[in-house]
Every structure is written in structure tokens, then in C-alpha cells.
Design a protein around this motif. Structure first.
Motif, mmCIF file in Angstrom:
data_model
loop_
_atom_site.group_PDB
_atom_site.id
_atom_site.type_symbol
_atom_site.label_atom_id
_atom_site.label_comp_id
_atom_site.label_asym_id
_atom_site.label_seq_id
_atom_site.Cartn_x
_atom_site.Cartn_y
_atom_site.Cartn_z
ATOM 1 N N ASN A 47 13.490 -2.004 -18.333
ATOM 2 C CA ASN A 47 13.085 -1.884 -19.835
ATOM 3 C C ASN A 47 11.614 -1.325 -20.013
ATOM 4 O O ASN A 47 11.347 -0.523 -20.748
ATOM 5 N N GLU A 48 10.692 -2.005 -18.959
ATOM 6 C CA GLU A 48 9.412 -1.216 -19.089
ATOM 7 C C GLU A 48 9.402 0.093 -18.791
ATOM 8 O O GLU A 48 8.759 1.094 -19.456
ATOM 9 N N VAL A 49 10.053 0.608 -17.814
ATOM 10 C CA VAL A 49 10.280 2.066 -17.387
ATOM 11 C C VAL A 49 10.743 2.793 -18.628
ATOM 12 O O VAL A 49 10.439 3.903 -18.815
ATOM 13 N N ILE A 50 11.771 2.372 -19.207
ATOM 14 C CA ILE A 50 12.410 3.000 -20.294
ATOM 15 C C ILE A 50 11.405 3.274 -21.350
ATOM 16 O O ILE A 50 11.323 4.328 -22.047
ATOM 17 N N LYS A 53 8.997 5.947 -20.797
ATOM 18 C CA LYS A 53 9.352 7.263 -20.648
ATOM 19 C C LYS A 53 9.319 7.622 -22.142
ATOM 20 O O LYS A 53 9.024 8.743 -22.550
ATOM 21 N N TYR A 54 9.890 6.678 -23.166
ATOM 22 C CA TYR A 54 9.644 6.998 -24.421
ATOM 23 C C TYR A 54 8.579 7.205 -25.277
ATOM 24 O O TYR A 54 8.297 8.097 -25.795
ATOM 25 N N ARG A 59 4.387 11.130 -27.081
ATOM 26 C CA ARG A 59 3.028 11.831 -27.052
ATOM 27 C C ARG A 59 3.138 13.158 -26.628
ATOM 28 O O ARG A 59 2.574 14.026 -27.127
ATOM 29 N N SER A 60 4.225 13.593 -26.038
ATOM 30 C CA SER A 60 4.267 14.777 -25.458
ATOM 31 C C SER A 60 4.643 15.837 -26.625
ATOM 32 O O SER A 60 4.307 17.047 -26.907
ATOM 33 N N ASN A 61 5.671 15.023 -27.617
ATOM 34 C CA ASN A 61 6.066 15.907 -28.796
ATOM 35 C C ASN A 61 5.106 15.810 -29.583
ATOM 36 O O ASN A 61 4.724 16.880 -30.591
#
Length: 64
Positions: A47-50, A53-54, A59-61
């Protein structure tokens, strides 16, 4: 087991209030809720990894 000695001429409300305070200090309810919502360490890591990623995707968007 909690023992509350009711003093002479003490109202039931005050004794109950002392019981509730003692009960809360022991942390029984906190521990019970924690055990009911137990999450395996591998699931927590996943869940931390997901979530990471989110957040990076957001931030990239945002930068565009």
C-alpha cells in the motif's frame, strides 16, 4: 481486572467516571481496535508503494 472501590457517600456517577478513566488508561479498546484492523506487513508495504506511485504521478502532472 479493574477494581474500583466506591467510597462512602460517593455517587455512582463519580465512581463510573473513575472507572472509565482507569479503563481508558489501560488501552484495552485501543488494542482491540488495532487487532481488528490488523494489516500484514507485506500488505502495508504494498500500500505504501502504491501510494508513493500515486503521489509522484500527481506531482509530475502538476509540473506540466
Amino acid at each position: 481486572m479493574l477494581v474500583i472501590n466506591v467510597k462512602e457517600n460517593e455517587s455512582i456517577d463519580k465512581a463510573l467516571k473513575r472507572f472509565k478513566k482507569k479503563f481508558e488508561k489501560t488501552g484495552v479498546l485501543r488494542q482491540l481496535r488495532k487487532r481488528q484492523a490488523f494489516e500484514k506487513p507485506s500488505v502495508a508495504r504494498r500500500n505504501e508503494v502504491i501510494h508513493a506511485k500515486y503521489v509522484t504521478q500527481l506531482r509530475s502532472n502538476e509540473e506540466m
